[in-house]
Scaffold this motif. Structure first.
Motif, PDB file in Angstrom:
ATOM      1  N   ALA A  62       0.812  -1.212   0.000  1.00 27.13           N
ATOM      2  CA  ALA A  62       0.000   0.000   0.000  1.00 27.13           C
ATOM      3  C   ALA A  62       0.848   1.265   0.000  1.00 27.13           C
ATOM      4  O   ALA A  62       0.321   2.350  -0.219  1.00 27.13           O
ATOM      5  CB  ALA A  62      -0.933   0.006   1.215  1.00 27.13           C
ATOM      6  N   ALA A  63       2.128   1.157   0.287  1.00 27.30           N
ATOM      7  CA  ALA A  63       3.017   2.326   0.327  1.00 27.30           C
ATOM      8  C   ALA A  63       4.386   1.913  -0.195  1.00 27.30           C
ATOM      9  O   ALA A  63       4.819   0.774   0.009  1.00 27.30           O
ATOM     10  CB  ALA A  63       3.137   2.858   1.750  1.00 27.30           C
ATOM     11  N   HIS A  64       5.057   2.830  -0.892  1.00 25.22           N
ATOM     12  CA  HIS A  64       6.377   2.560  -1.471  1.00 25.22           C
ATOM     13  C   HIS A  64       7.405   3.433  -0.756  1.00 25.22           C
ATOM     14  O   HIS A  64       7.459   4.638  -0.985  1.00 25.22           O
ATOM     15  CB  HIS A  64       6.369   2.863  -2.970  1.00 25.22           C
ATOM     16  N   ASN A  65       8.198   2.779   0.074  1.00 23.56           N
ATOM     17  CA  ASN A  65       9.098   3.536   0.931  1.00 23.56           C
ATOM     18  C   ASN A  65      10.566   3.315   0.586  1.00 23.56           C
ATOM     19  O   ASN A  65      11.292   4.258   0.291  1.00 23.56           O
ATOM     20  CB  ASN A  65       8.828   3.181   2.400  1.00 23.56           C
ATOM     21  N   ILE A  66      11.012   2.063   0.627  1.00 20.47           N
ATOM     22  CA  ILE A  66      12.432   1.795   0.440  1.00 20.47           C
ATOM     23  C   ILE A  66      12.888   2.221  -0.951  1.00 20.47           C
ATOM     24  O   ILE A  66      13.967   2.809  -1.109  1.00 20.47           O
ATOM     25  CB  ILE A  66      12.753   0.307   0.697  1.00 20.47           C
ATOM     26  N   ILE A  67      12.071   1.978  -1.967  1.00 17.21           N
ATOM     27  CA  ILE A  67      12.487   2.341  -3.327  1.00 17.21           C
ATOM     28  C   ILE A  67      12.685   3.846  -3.448  1.00 17.21           C
ATOM     29  O   ILE A  67      13.498   4.317  -4.243  1.00 17.21           O
ATOM     30  CB  ILE A  67      11.472   1.814  -4.369  1.00 17.21           C
ATOM     31  N   ASN A  68      11.979   4.632  -2.637  1.00 16.79           N
ATOM     32  CA  ASN A  68      12.144   6.082  -2.676  1.00 16.79           C
ATOM     33  C   ASN A  68      13.328   6.555  -1.839  1.00 16.79           C
ATOM     34  O   ASN A  68      13.602   7.760  -1.792  1.00 16.79           O
ATOM     35  CB  ASN A  68      10.850   6.764  -2.232  1.00 16.79           C
ATOM     36  N   ALA A  69      14.004   5.624  -1.189  1.00 15.39           N
ATOM     37  CA  ALA A  69      15.263   5.951  -0.519  1.00 15.39           C
ATOM     38  C   ALA A  69      16.457   5.626  -1.410  1.00 15.39           C
ATOM     39  O   ALA A  69      17.597   5.889  -1.040  1.00 15.39           O
ATOM     40  CB  ALA A  69      15.379   5.180   0.799  1.00 15.39           C
ATOM     41  N   THR A  70      16.186   5.042  -2.580  1.00 10.90           N
ATOM     42  CA  THR A  70      17.238   4.723  -3.545  1.00 10.90           C
ATOM     43  C   THR A  70      17.138   5.708  -4.718  1.00 10.90           C
ATOM     44  O   THR A  70      16.236   6.544  -4.772  1.00 10.90           O
ATOM     45  CB  THR A  70      17.087   3.291  -4.085  1.00 10.90           C
ATOM     46  N   ASP A  71      18.030   5.545  -5.682  1.00 11.77           N
ATOM     47  CA  ASP A  71      17.964   6.384  -6.886  1.00 11.77           C
ATOM     48  C   ASP A  71      17.335   5.642  -8.063  1.00 11.77           C
ATOM     49  O   ASP A  71      17.408   6.100  -9.203  1.00 11.77           O
ATOM     50  CB  ASP A  71      19.362   6.882  -7.255  1.00 11.77           C
ATOM     51  N   ILE A  72      16.700   4.497  -7.800  1.00 10.01           N
ATOM     52  CA  ILE A  72      16.186   3.665  -8.887  1.00 10.01           C
ATOM     53  C   ILE A  72      15.120   4.391  -9.699  1.00 10.01           C
ATOM     54  O   ILE A  72      15.134   4.360 -10.940  1.00 10.01           O
ATOM     55  CB  ILE A  72      15.645   2.325  -8.339  1.00 10.01           C
ATOM     56  N   VAL A  73      14.169   5.041  -9.021  1.00  7.40           N
ATOM     57  CA  VAL A  73      13.092   5.733  -9.738  1.00  7.40           C
ATOM     58  C   VAL A  73      13.657   6.802 -10.664  1.00  7.40           C
ATOM     59  O   VAL A  73      13.252   6.930 -11.823  1.00  7.40           O
ATOM     60  CB  VAL A  73      12.081   6.332  -8.742  1.00  7.40           C
ATOM     61  N   ASP A  74      14.646   7.566 -10.164  1.00 10.14           N
ATOM     62  CA  ASP A  74      15.265   8.605 -11.000  1.00 10.14           C
ATOM     63  C   ASP A  74      16.177   8.004 -12.069  1.00 10.14           C
ATOM     64  O   ASP A  74      16.193   8.455 -13.222  1.00 10.14           O
ATOM     65  CB  ASP A  74      16.069   9.576 -10.127  1.00 10.14           C
ATOM     66  N   ASP A  75      16.929   6.970 -11.681  1.00 10.84           N
ATOM     67  CA  ASP A  75      17.890   6.374 -12.610  1.00 10.84           C
ATOM     68  C   ASP A  75      17.195   5.781 -13.830  1.00 10.84           C
ATOM     69  O   ASP A  75      17.698   5.859 -14.957  1.00 10.84           O
ATOM     70  CB  ASP A  75      18.705   5.309 -11.875  1.00 10.84           C
ATOM     71  N   LEU A  76      16.019   5.189 -13.602  1.00  8.28           N
ATOM     72  CA  LEU A  76      15.262   4.605 -14.709  1.00  8.28           C
ATOM     73  C   LEU A  76      14.277   5.604 -15.327  1.00  8.28           C
ATOM     74  O   LEU A  76      13.525   5.245 -16.240  1.00  8.28           O
ATOM     75  CB  LEU A  76      14.497   3.354 -14.224  1.00  8.28           C
ATOM     76  N   ARG A  77      14.280   6.829 -14.840  1.00 12.33           N
ATOM     77  CA  ARG A  77      13.451   7.911 -15.367  1.00 12.33           C
ATOM     78  C   ARG A  77      11.981   7.470 -15.451  1.00 12.33           C
ATOM     79  O   ARG A  77      11.295   7.646 -16.473  1.00 12.33           O
ATOM     80  CB  ARG A  77      13.955   8.372 -16.739  1.00 12.33           C
ATOM     81  N   LEU A  78      11.484   6.943 -14.325  1.00  6.39           N
ATOM     82  CA  LEU A  78      10.125   6.408 -14.315  1.00  6.39           C
ATOM     83  C   LEU A  78       9.065   7.498 -14.329  1.00  6.39           C
ATOM     84  O   LEU A  78       7.930   7.248 -14.770  1.00  6.39           O
ATOM     85  CB  LEU A  78       9.943   5.483 -13.103  1.00  6.39           C
ATOM     86  N   ALA A  79       9.398   8.692 -13.877  1.00  6.58           N
ATOM     87  CA  ALA A  79       8.433   9.797 -13.956  1.00  6.58           C
ATOM     88  C   ALA A  79       8.081  10.109 -15.405  1.00  6.58           C
ATOM     89  O   ALA A  79       6.945  10.504 -15.711  1.00  6.58           O
ATOM     90  CB  ALA A  79       8.990  11.041 -13.260  1.00  6.58           C
ATOM     91  N   GLU A  80       9.039   9.910 -16.311  1.00  4.34           N
ATOM     92  CA  GLU A  80       8.803  10.184 -17.731  1.00  4.34           C
ATOM     93  C   GLU A  80       7.780   9.225 -18.343  1.00  4.34           C
ATOM     94  O   GLU A  80       7.198   9.529 -19.388  1.00  4.34           O
ATOM     95  CB  GLU A  80      10.111  10.092 -18.514  1.00  4.34           C
ATOM     96  N   VAL A  81       7.575   8.068 -17.696  1.00  2.00           N
ATOM     97  CA  VAL A  81       6.617   7.091 -18.223  1.00  2.00           C
ATOM     98  C   VAL A  81       5.415   6.946 -17.289  1.00  2.00           C
ATOM     99  O   VAL A  81       4.769   5.899 -17.240  1.00  2.00           O
ATOM    100  CB  VAL A  81       7.290   5.717 -18.485  1.00  2.00           C
ATOM    101  N   GLY A  82       5.146   8.016 -16.537  1.00  2.00           N
ATOM    102  CA  GLY A  82       3.872   8.090 -15.830  1.00  2.00           C
ATOM    103  C   GLY A  82       3.869   7.856 -14.337  1.00  2.00           C
ATOM    104  O   GLY A  82       2.814   8.002 -13.702  1.00  2.00           O
ATOM    105  N   LEU A  83       4.994   7.515 -13.719  1.00  2.00           N
ATOM    106  CA  LEU A  83       4.982   7.234 -12.292  1.00  2.00           C
ATOM    107  C   LEU A  83       5.035   8.536 -11.494  1.00  2.00           C
ATOM    108  O   LEU A  83       5.924   9.357 -11.687  1.00  2.00           O
ATOM    109  CB  LEU A  83       6.164   6.345 -11.908  1.00  2.00           C
ATOM    110  N   ALA A  84       4.075   8.714 -10.579  1.00  2.00           N
ATOM    111  CA  ALA A  84       4.033   9.895  -9.719  1.00  2.00           C
ATOM    112  C   ALA A  84       3.715   9.458  -8.294  1.00  2.00           C
ATOM    113  O   ALA A  84       2.928   8.531  -8.079  1.00  2.00           O
ATOM    114  CB  ALA A  84       2.984  10.886 -10.204  1.00  2.00           C
TER     115      ALA A  84
END
Length: 525
Positions: A62-84
């Protein structure tokens, strides 16, 4: 004659977020990637499904915590493909039967102020405890950012060394810190706090890891409270499926492919002239050849069940002995006309986890009963997430979804779940009703997922969301075993990933990235 090397191919077994993260990194490195998922959609425990008409619920996370303590979301540029993401602040709200509400904000100062409204002494103790816990968690975070690039690790090194020094200094030296880390979190909380005002809600959040307050070495789960002050707690807009969808889009944009409804029956292995994988066989009988296989499923299933012939020898014995307890989660997913109306509620109280645990002792008793195959007593230890407080895309206008979980429900229940399912769900709802009078009358419909339901639907042995306990002997460099913590196996081209592998379970992504990079190094590409 061309000197170009042939593009290596890899089949990834399991389309949960770790399998997809691994696929993204391998595709970016030039591999031919095919992700195979047994279910009808990608995501694993991070799916979001319309379980009731118009109401969409997260399957588990229900919540995404550890992944937001890493650089994975930015490194894979997931915001560009819709992740918010939207921040869940306060990250936790404790609602007691007597109506008292204590709020745990991203800001330590705001949290201390909330506790002080009820007990100034406990507020001072919380501030002092956070001062001790912060450097411990900072060091843990750096250690858990497994698979990060060399430059990132070098940048982290000074901070890691500084945090480690502070952790030792602020916790009574090496012996004092060692004692703290080896203690059960129940003992830590009883030492640090005089009342249940802070003990109970911190324990309720710690129990989210399927860990009892009495488990030796469980202190990390209470110390992790500092993590939420550092990193926050985050809701993916559109539900957890948004992470899987973004990863799938990034995988596709990098040249990778994925298939659903493609359950793997065997991981194929050739033992002569060298011991290596050759591909997979699906339950349909289809054979898919590959240079490598990355298994992002339960490591025991991967290496002792799917691998043909299975792993043997001391490594197999150690993996077979890796444990998971009988206390897991029971879910009651509710469609409602309103959020729970807490007597002393205020705006923001529904943003994060809402704990309904009045005492540390009741939580410990619940785990003891679950391990013995019994249901916990009333009031049932329960916590809630109300995602529609932050995201109105998950329900019809003006309606809500409420996710109730009991962290200490037995997988194996004496007498079986069929007769107990609905009554226990009613008891969990009654726990909320005692704190939010009138809540029951707002319920439109419900879906109940018992531990056996989740084990069957998600193919999780024992219904354990992290496959194996995240106990001190099965964490980081010991997960799932010391010999397999580097993600490589004795079989060339076969690596393991997922929540049961290093460094930790949960929505992290780090096991996926670490496994991908281990495979790239091992195969020389």
């Amino acid at each position: 004659m061309s000197s170009r090397r042939r593009t290596p191919s890899v089949v990834i077994v399991g389309g949960g977020h770790n399998g997809l993260v691994a696929g993204c990194y391998l595709a970016r490195a030039g591999w031919q990637v095919l992700v195979l998922e047994q279910a009808g959609k990608l995501g694993g425990g991070s799916r979001t499904d319309e379980l009731l008409p118009g109401y969409r619920f997260n399957t588990h996370s229900a919540a995404h915590n550890i992944i937001n303590a890493t650089d994975i979301v930015d490194d894979l540029r997931l915001a560009e493909v819709g992740l918010a993401y939207r921040e869940m602040d306060p990250f936790s709200t404790a609602v007691f039967t007597d109506g008292m509400v204590v709020r745990f904000h991203r800001s330590v100062a705001a949290t201390v102020e909330s506790i002080a409204r009820a007990d100034r002494g406990e507020a001072r103790r919380y501030a002092a405890w956070m001062r001790q816990a912060m450097p411990v968690v900072t060091a843990m975070r750096a250690a858990m950012d497994s698979g990060a690039g060399r430059h990132r690790r070098l940048r982290q090194l000074p901070g890691l060394l500084g945090a480690a020094g502070q952790a030792v200094a602020r916790n009574g030296g090496p012996v004092g810190l060692g004692r703290t880390l080896l203690a059960p979190y129940g003992r830590i909380l009883r030492e640090r706090f005089a009342t249940e005002l802070v003990r109970a809600p911190v324990a309720a959040f710690a129990a989210h890891a399927s860990a009892s307050p009495d488990d030796v070495g469980g202190a990390t789960f209470a110390l992790w409270q500092a993590f939420y002050h550092q990193v926050g707690q985050w809701h993916p807009v559109g539900g957890s499926q948004s992470l899987a969808d973004a990863l799938a889009a990034r995988l596709t944009s990098s040249g990778g492919r994925w298939r659903t409804e493609a359950p793997v029956a065997r991981i194929l292995r050739s033992t002569a002239p060298t011991d290596r994988v050759t591909g997979v066989e699906l339950e349909s009988g289809e054979h898919i050849a590959a240079d490598a296989v990355l298994a992002a499923v339960d490591p025991q299933i991967a290496l002792l069940g799917l691998l043909d012939p299975p792993l043997d020898g001391p490594q197999a014995d150690q993996l077979r002995a890796a444990g998971r307890g009988n206390a897991v989660q029971m879910l009651v997913l509710l469609a409602t006309t309103a959020l729970p109306a807490y007597r002393q509620g205020r705006p923001g109280d529904w943003n994060g986890l809402q704990s309904y645990v009045d005492s540390l002792a009741s939580l410990a008793d619940g785990f003891a009963q679950a391990h013995a195959g019994h249901l916990p007593d009333d009031p049932v230890p329960t916590y809630a997430f109300t995602p529609t407080a932050l995201d109105d895309t998950l329900a019809p206008p003006g309606q809500h979804t409420v996710y109730l979980a009991c962290p200490c429900a037995p997988y194996r229940l004496r007498g079986g779940w069929d007769a107990a399912k609905d009554e226990f769900a009613d008891r969990m709802i009654a726990t909320v009703e005692a704190r939010a009078p009138g809540f029951t009358s707002t319920i439109i419909d419900r879906v109940v997922h018992t531990p056996p339901d989740m084990a069957r639907q998600l193919r999780w042995p024992g219904a354990h969301p992290m496959y194996l306990d995240i106990s001190l002997d099965q964490l980081a460099l010991l997960r799932p075993t010391a010999a397999l913590a580097g993600h490589l196996t004795p079989v060339r081209g076969l690596v393991i990933s997922g929540a049961g592998t290093a460094p930790v379970g949960g929505v992290a992504g780090t096991p996926g990235r670490a496994a991908a990079r281990a495979l790239i190094r091992a195969m020389g590409r």
